[in-house]
Design a protein around this motif. Structure first.
Motif, PDB file in Angstrom:
ATOM      1  N   VAL A 302     -12.870   2.150   1.786  1.00 22.10           N
ATOM      2  CA  VAL A 302     -11.510   1.639   1.578  1.00 22.10           C
ATOM      3  C   VAL A 302     -10.528   2.804   1.495  1.00 22.10           C
ATOM      4  O   VAL A 302      -9.446   2.769   2.108  1.00 22.10           O
ATOM      5  N   GLU A 303     -10.890   3.851   0.775  1.00 19.41           N
ATOM      6  CA  GLU A 303     -10.014   5.018   0.640  1.00 19.41           C
ATOM      7  C   GLU A 303      -9.789   5.697   1.995  1.00 19.41           C
ATOM      8  O   GLU A 303      -8.654   6.045   2.343  1.00 19.41           O
ATOM      9  N   THR A 306      -7.784   3.385   4.529  1.00 17.76           N
ATOM     10  CA  THR A 306      -6.383   3.275   4.119  1.00 17.76           C
ATOM     11  C   THR A 306      -5.620   4.547   4.469  1.00 17.76           C
ATOM     12  O   THR A 306      -4.483   4.506   4.946  1.00 17.76           O
ATOM     13  N   TYR A 307      -6.285   5.687   4.248  1.00 19.79           N
ATOM     14  CA  TYR A 307      -5.689   6.963   4.642  1.00 19.79           C
ATOM     15  C   TYR A 307      -5.479   7.010   6.149  1.00 19.79           C
ATOM     16  O   TYR A 307      -4.408   7.412   6.636  1.00 19.79           O
ATOM     17  N   ASP A 309      -5.066   4.581   8.213  1.00 24.30           N
ATOM     18  CA  ASP A 309      -3.993   3.667   8.621  1.00 24.30           C
ATOM     19  C   ASP A 309      -2.622   4.254   8.303  1.00 24.30           C
ATOM     20  O   ASP A 309      -1.677   4.106   9.080  1.00 24.30           O
ATOM     21  N   SER A 310      -2.527   4.966   7.187  1.00 25.99           N
ATOM     22  CA  SER A 310      -1.228   5.531   6.794  1.00 25.99           C
ATOM     23  C   SER A 310      -0.779   6.646   7.740  1.00 25.99           C
ATOM     24  O   SER A 310       0.420   6.881   7.885  1.00 25.99           O
ATOM     25  N   LYS A 317      -9.990   5.234  12.084  1.00 30.32           N
ATOM     26  CA  LYS A 317     -10.097   3.797  11.768  1.00 30.32           C
ATOM     27  C   LYS A 317     -11.247   3.170  12.547  1.00 30.32           C
ATOM     28  O   LYS A 317     -12.021   2.382  12.005  1.00 30.32           O
ATOM     29  N   ASP A 340      -8.164  -4.695  -0.615  1.00 30.11           N
ATOM     30  CA  ASP A 340      -7.444  -3.422  -0.576  1.00 30.11           C
ATOM     31  C   ASP A 340      -7.349  -2.829   0.829  1.00 30.11           C
ATOM     32  O   ASP A 340      -6.708  -1.789   1.023  1.00 30.11           O
ATOM     33  N   ILE A 341      -7.996  -3.478   1.800  1.00 29.63           N
ATOM     34  CA  ILE A 341      -7.912  -3.018   3.186  1.00 29.63           C
ATOM     35  C   ILE A 341      -6.750  -3.739   3.860  1.00 29.63           C
ATOM     36  O   ILE A 341      -6.643  -4.956   3.772  1.00 29.63           O
ATOM     37  N   PRO A 342      -5.840  -3.002   4.507  1.00 26.71           N
ATOM     38  CA  PRO A 342      -4.709  -3.654   5.180  1.00 26.71           C
ATOM     39  C   PRO A 342      -5.187  -4.793   6.084  1.00 26.71           C
ATOM     40  O   PRO A 342      -6.117  -4.620   6.871  1.00 26.71           O
TER      41      PRO A 342
END
Length: 408
Positions: A302-303, A306-307, A309-310, A317, A340-342
């Motif tokens: 998840v961490e 998310t990074y 994707d940002s 990804k 917590d995953i987009p």
């Protein structure tokens, strides 16, 4: 003790490295009326092949060593340089009968014109008893004996190529890297550095000054180029970037290559800075390095995703989704906080599942099933931006293709 290895030296032509055949048809008109005195030859005009001059000699009455009634035939190198060639002679039957074929199945050396014969090596090569003259009289086309000379030699690449220095543009640019005398922009880098978790801490090293040339930034780091103007006295202040990372970025803008060890240890910092200053190719290079070194687990996915994707790290990804699609489904459901995953990344996950299960695109859209590297390569070939998510890449490629169809 160290040893030095020389470049391989080729003796003869390696198998499969010969040129294509070159065919030179020679017409001996009025062959039946040519003199049949022994050792009296009829010579063809000189012709060019493989940078050499050649001549075909025929002895209608044979040469000194020919048997009675036999015609001698030979190819002569009339250039003052030796050459290695494979040769064969072919005389075709005028009415579709059997052809006369003679030749050698390997390359042979022909000496320069006028050189002495040493063993079997001389400036000419042929046959004392090529064929009976009475036989050749049945092979005439309108009174002409047509001898096809087939030749091939070593490809030019087998010879030592002339040395030509590479274009020195990049090396010359690198010589200007950090040149304070010729620089027209200046940066002060340091101050505060933002940690990975968003906290701010004071850099332990003092502010560093870097000198650069605006022309090197304009095409390679456009965002950084927009932050400064050539000739300004006051330096442009850069914060939240470690000086050593900024040095890597500038070096890359001058055509330099960041060593693998630095790329691996500082991948995330380089990605951050390259993304910030518009150095797309360096960002993607650092991303590929990070993908090769990062260990994705159900505890940290998840961490990482998310990074990714940002920062629009489509390759990272995809790497995460490939991992998730191959994981134990029950274990993943228990350990991964999908909330917590987009949510828009669920489409990427479905593509990873489909690819793993061998499914093609349901609507015939091959772009949807392409990997990120394939999409980036296709976008690059079309002159499009390679930065962005897989959806952005697909949309850009589709728009470009639709625009091309409209124009046509």
């Amino acid at each position: 003790m160290m040893s030095t290895r020389l470049e391989p030296i080729q003796i003869g032509a390696p198998t499969g490295r010969l040129s294509d055949w070159v065919i030179a048809p020679m017409h001996f008109n009025g062959f039946a009326g040519l003199p049949t005195t022994r050792n009296e030859s009829v010579k063809s005009p000189k012709f060019s092949c493989f940078g050499h001059q050649w001549r075909l000699l025929i002895y209608p009455g044979g040469d000194r060593e020919s048997s009675d009634g036999c015609v001698a035939l030979g190819l002569q190198n009339t250039t003052k340089e030796s050459i290695e060639v494979e040769t064969k002679f072919i005389i075709k039957h005028p009415h579709g009968g059997g052809d006369i074929r003679k030749g050698w199945d390997k390359v042979a050396r022909l000496s320069p014109k006028g050189s002495a014969v040493v063993g079997d090596v001389g400036s000419a090569r042929g046959y004392n008893n090529f064929a009976l003259r009475s036989t050749l009289l049945d092979y005439l086309f309108d009174g002409a004996l047509i001898v096809e000379v087939h030749m091939r030699t070593n490809k030019p690449g087998q010879q030592s190529a002339p040395f030509v220095p590479e274009n020195p543009a990049f090396q010359n640019m690198l010589k200007d890297f950090g040149n304070e005398e010729t620089a027209d922009v200046k940066f002060e880098v340091g101050g505060t550095v933002e940690s990975a978790k968003g906290r701010r801490k004071r850099a332990k090293t003092p502010t560093n000054t870097f000198y650069a040339h605006h022309y090197a930034l304009r095409w390679n780091a456009p965002t950084l180029a927009d932050m400064c103007k050539p000739g300004e006295v006051s330096p442009t202040t850069i914060t939240n970037v470690r000086p050593e990372i900024f040095k890597h970025l500038l070096y890359y803008c001058y055509g330099g290559k960041i060593v693998e060890g630095d790329l691996q240890s500082d991948a995330k910092d380089i990605i951050e800075a390259a993304d910030r200053f518009g150095i797309v190719s360096l960002k993607l290079e650092a991303e590929a390095c990070y993908v090769d070194t990062v260990e994705v687990t159900l505890d940290n996915i998840v961490e990482i995703v998310t990074y990714a994707d940002s920062k629009n790290l489509a390759l990272l990804k995809e790497h995460c989704m490939d991992f998730l699609s191959s994981a134990n489904k029950i274990e993943a459901a228990e350990k991964v906080s999908f909330d917590d995953i987009p949510s828009h990344l669920m489409k990427d996950l479905m593509v990873a599942f489909a690819r793993r299960e061998g499914e093609g695109s349901g609507n015939g859209d091959t772009l949807s099933s392409m990997r990120v590297s394939q999409l980036r390569k296709l976008a690059h070939e079309k002159g499009l931006s390679v930065d962005g998510s897989r959806e952005m890449l697909i949309d850009a490629i589709k728009d470009d293709e639709e625009g091309g169809e409209t124009e046509s």
